[in-house]
Each structure stands twice: as C-alpha cells, then as structure tokens.
Design an enzyme around this catalytic site. Structure first.
Site, short mmCIF file in Angstrom:
data_model
loop_
_atom_site.label_atom_id
_atom_site.label_comp_id
_atom_site.label_asym_id
_atom_site.label_seq_id
_atom_site.Cartn_x
_atom_site.Cartn_y
_atom_site.Cartn_z
N HIS A 133 0.85 -1.18 0.00
CA HIS A 133 0.00 0.00 0.00
C HIS A 133 0.89 1.23 0.00
O HIS A 133 2.07 1.18 0.39
CB HIS A 133 -0.88 0.02 1.26
CG HIS A 133 -2.04 -0.93 1.20
ND1 HIS A 133 -2.91 -0.98 0.15
CD2 HIS A 133 -2.48 -1.87 2.09
CE1 HIS A 133 -3.84 -1.90 0.38
NE2 HIS A 133 -3.60 -2.45 1.55
N CYS A 159 -0.28 2.73 -4.54
CA CYS A 159 -0.99 3.95 -4.90
C CYS A 159 -0.16 5.16 -4.55
O CYS A 159 0.72 5.12 -3.70
CB CYS A 159 -2.33 4.02 -4.16
SG CYS A 159 -3.57 2.91 -4.84
#
Length: 483
Positions: free
Chosen positions: A321, A364
């Site tokens: 992440h 991301c």
C-alpha cells in the site's frame, strides 16, 4: 492391470464446472465436439476418454497431462502419483504431448483474459457469432469453440483472433506471435533474423540472437544506435529484491489505527510473475514477505551493504500500500520511497557505482479514483478524498546517475489490483519484459509499451484509468539479454 476407478472417482468429485470445461476443451482433438457438449459430469468425461482409447488401465498419461495443463498438481500427485517435475520432463520428449500446442495456447489465453476483456470480445464478435451464444454466461472457451464452428479460428487460421487481441490487449497478441515463432524451424528463424537485420523493420517478429553480439561490446546492440548500453554479462546479473506486503493485520490492530488497510489479495500473483521473469533474466531472487517499516529498512540496508562488484545491476520490486512518495510497512508505518532509492547511490553503495539501479513500485500515490467492485486499490484508504501533498516525482529518485524508478501510477492517483490476476502494472510489466527482452529491446522502450497497455484498461463501473510513470537518470541503454 485393474482400472483405478476409486481414484478417478475422487478426481471427478474434486473438479469444478470450469475445470471440467477446460478438460473438455483441451480434449477436442481426440473426442468429438458433439459428444463433449453433452457431457456434464467428470465421470462421463472419463468414460468418453476410455471409449476413444485415451485412457486405459495402466496408461493414464493423457489424464495426467490434462491435470497438469489446468494446474491441478494436487490431484496429479495425490491420486495419480505424478509430480509437476515428472510431467515437465515427460512433455519435453518429442511426441509425448497429446494436447496440441494450438489448443493449449487458446486455453492459456482464456485464463489471462479479464472480465472486461471478455465483454470486449463478445462485443466485437457480435456480428460474427449468434447472439444466443454470446450471453452473460458465455466463457472465453465457449467463444473459441463458436469461432471454430464458424470457421474463423483454427490452427492455421489465427488472423481474426490476432486482430481482436490487437484491439483489446496487445499482450495477448504477443502470446500468439510467440506461439507462431515457436512453430518455426531453426532454418526459418535464421532467415527471418537475416531479414530483420537487413531491413531493420518492425514487421520481422523474431527472437533476438545473442550470438550476433560480442559479449563485451555493449555498444553494438544496434548498429544504427549512437547510445552505448550498460554492461550486462555477469552471471548472475545481480539481485532482484522483492518486498511483498500482503497481510496488513498489524496496521489494522494499531492504536490509533493509522489506516484502515485491507490485505492485498492478488499480490502473490505479482510476486510469482516477477520471480519467473527475473529468474529468466539471470537475477538472483530475494523475496521478503509482510515486512514492517523497520524490517523493510533493515532488509534494504542488508543489500546496501552487500558487495555487488561482480554484478552488473540491482533490481528492487516493492509491492505494498502507499500514498504520494510513500510506501507502507504492514504495521501501517510510512517509508519515503526516496529513502529506499537513495540507499543505493554510489556514495552509499560503492559497489553499485556506475551500474543501473532499477526500482519498480506497485503502490498507490493518492486517492483520486473510486474503487471498482472486483478490483481493489493499493492505497489502503477507505475514503475517496484527493490528497494535496507536494509533488513527489523529483524527490523519489536520486539526482545521481544510473537510476530507474518505475511507478505503477501518476501522483495523486490510485493503482488497481485484481485479487485473482494481480495488478495491472506488474502483470503488464512482466509480460512485456518476457516478450521484449529476448528481442533486445531496451527498458525504456519496454516501459513505454507498458504505459500503453495499462492506459487502455478501465475499472468499472466508472471507467477509471491508470497511467504508470517511469523516472530515470540512466546514461546508457539498459538491456537485459536472456542469454
């Protein structure tokens, strides 16, 4: 020899509907289509194989091959007493494979096609195939069968399929081209290679022959090129470090909870693809799973301090992440990407000075897109707000030469991950590396093709897009020879 009916019964009970459909499809050269279409149970399928002499007491080689082709290694080992390695050796013997290369190619394509791509095939074939055959339950294998019935697909008739793949997903087209090249004999390959060198045109699709390049003359990869290439002749080429974060339970348990981070289902598909590709490119694979921020720092420091003097390159793949300029450990703590890349500058890692340092980051870099239904984002966020942090691109990559940073997405945006098929970026990256490295293409050309493929994808229901972005301070062409 007594027929192992009890074991076949166990196998039949373990196979689901999709797997039975795959077995039937792979058997079409040996059992008539009309008979296969009427089969609904695995036991009936086995009986059909027996009737055609494809399965006999003491000879289950065809069934073993079928289970191997659909990756049911558990049944292959437990019920038929055969390992993956034994099957791989067996199928390398000329004439032993009973499933045709053509039929196996179609099956592999069907496995790689996404739901959105399947819908595109149905749409583009709307005028060619009966509408009743293109209902929501129609699978890609069904479409291939209907195309064969219509006479627009066959072992020597791949042109329409290739044109469809060119429209929908270029990597599928490249798989077909590789299949076609593998069918050519050595003499034909050499003729095509000579034509490619004489014309320089892109139409000559062939494997790059390492023997045509002197091993210690990196500047001669392309006679017309004025750019020198980095030396890439050591064995192994270097380390490919894979930091693969899947389980974020520690982050969810933290007080205060830093982010409501979901587990990154599908990341192991990416890690497997990276292992496969970089092993073929002669890198030593070092994979670490589910590391906290501090453990990531310690792991990176280990490889920073390692002696790379006999190696030509260093690769680091980060799957986690993230947000803008940041990746997360599984404890939810942040690590600046710049901190990781800067660890390998010439000042901090002397043995890599002047050598290419390559980083691929699947994470991301913001939250500008909403999530799809079956596609997850790699932000770890549960809201859809857009961050307003400062730009990160100029800070993530050191100003020192010889770095390449491949980001899955632009600043402020999410990147997408399928729990079943992995991330758009890493899967496209691995497919293009596998296809283009044997052809001698440099990494920036490959990453441009990756940009094109990923940018064509869309996440339903709002058709969000993803655009990867490479940044680099490379001074030479970076080419990964396969030989």
């Amino acid at each position: 020899m007594e027929f192992p009916r009890q074991r076949l019964l166990v196998v039949s009970e373990e196979l689901d509907e999709a797997e039975l459909a795959a077995l039937k499809f792979l058997s079409l050269e040996h059992v008539p289509m009309r008979k296969l279409e009427a089969i609904r149970k695995a036991q009936d399928f086995f009986e059909a194989l027996q009737e055609k002499g494809m399965m006999e007491a003491g000879n289950l080689s065809f069934l073993k091959e079928l289970l191997y082709r659909i990756s049911r290694m558990d049944l292959l080992a437990a019920q038929l007493g055969c390992s993956r390695e034994e099957m791989e050796r067996e199928l390398q013997i000329p004439g032993r494979a009973r499933v045709s290369a053509y039929r196996y190619l179609l099956f592999q394509l069907s496995e790689d096609i996404t739901e959105d791509e399947l819908k595109s095939f149905k749409f583009l074939l709307g005028k060619e195939l009966p509408k009743c055959r293109l209902n929501p339950k129609t699978t890609m294998l069904d479409i291939f069968i209907e195309m064969e019935k219509k006479g627009i697909l066959g072992e020597d008739n791949l042109s329409i399929l290739k044109s469809l793949c060119a429209e929908i997903n270029i990597s599928l087209l490249k798989r077909i081209e590789e299949y076609e090249l593998n069918l050519l004999g050595e003499e034909e390959m050499l003729i095509i290679e000579e034509q490619r060198h004489s014309t320089g045109g892109p139409e000559a699709h062939t494997k790059w022959l390492a023997s045509s390049v002197a091993p210690d003359s990196p500047g001669s990869w392309n006679e017309s090129s004025q750019l020198e290439a980095y030396k890439m002749t050591s064995r192994p080429r270097g380390v490919c470090l894979i930091l693969n974060n899947h389980n974020f339970a520690k982050a969810r348990e933290a007080v205060p909870e830093p982010k409501n981070m979901k587990d990154r289902n599908g990341t192991d598909v990416d890690a497997a693809a990276l292992r496969r590709v970089f092993s073929k490119l002669h890198f030593t694979i070092a994979e670490y799973r589910d590391l906290t921020a501090e453990e990531i720092r310690k792991t990176v420091n280990i490889y920073r301090c390692e002696d790379h003097k006999d190696k030509d390159c260093f690769v680091c793949c980060i799957l986690s992440h993230g947000k803008k300029g940041i990746i997360y450990g599984v404890d939810g703590q942040e690590i600046p990407i710049q901190e990781l890349t800067t660890s390998f500058t010439g000042q901090n890692c002397h043995s890599l000075a002047g050598k290419p340092k390559v980083f691929f980051v699947q994470a991301c870099q913001g939250d500008a897109c909403q999530k799809g239904v079956t596609i997850e984002t790699d932000s770890g966020e549960q809201d859809s707000s857009v961050e307003t942090d400062a730009r990160f691109q100029l800070d993530c990559i050191p100003s020192e030469a010889d770095f390449l940073l491949g980001m899955a997405t632009l600043q402020d945006y999410v990147s997408y991950r399928s729990p079943r098929q992995g991330t758009w970026y890493i899967q496209a990256l691995c497919q293009h590396l596998e296809y283009s490295c044997p052809r001698g293409e440099d990494i920036l050309t490959i990453l441009t093709a990756v940009n094109q493929e990923v940018s064509r994808k869309s996440c339903k229901p709002n058709a969000e897009k993803q655009m990867p972005q490479p940044s680099f301070t490379l001074r030479k062409k970076l080419i990964f020879p396969v030989n």
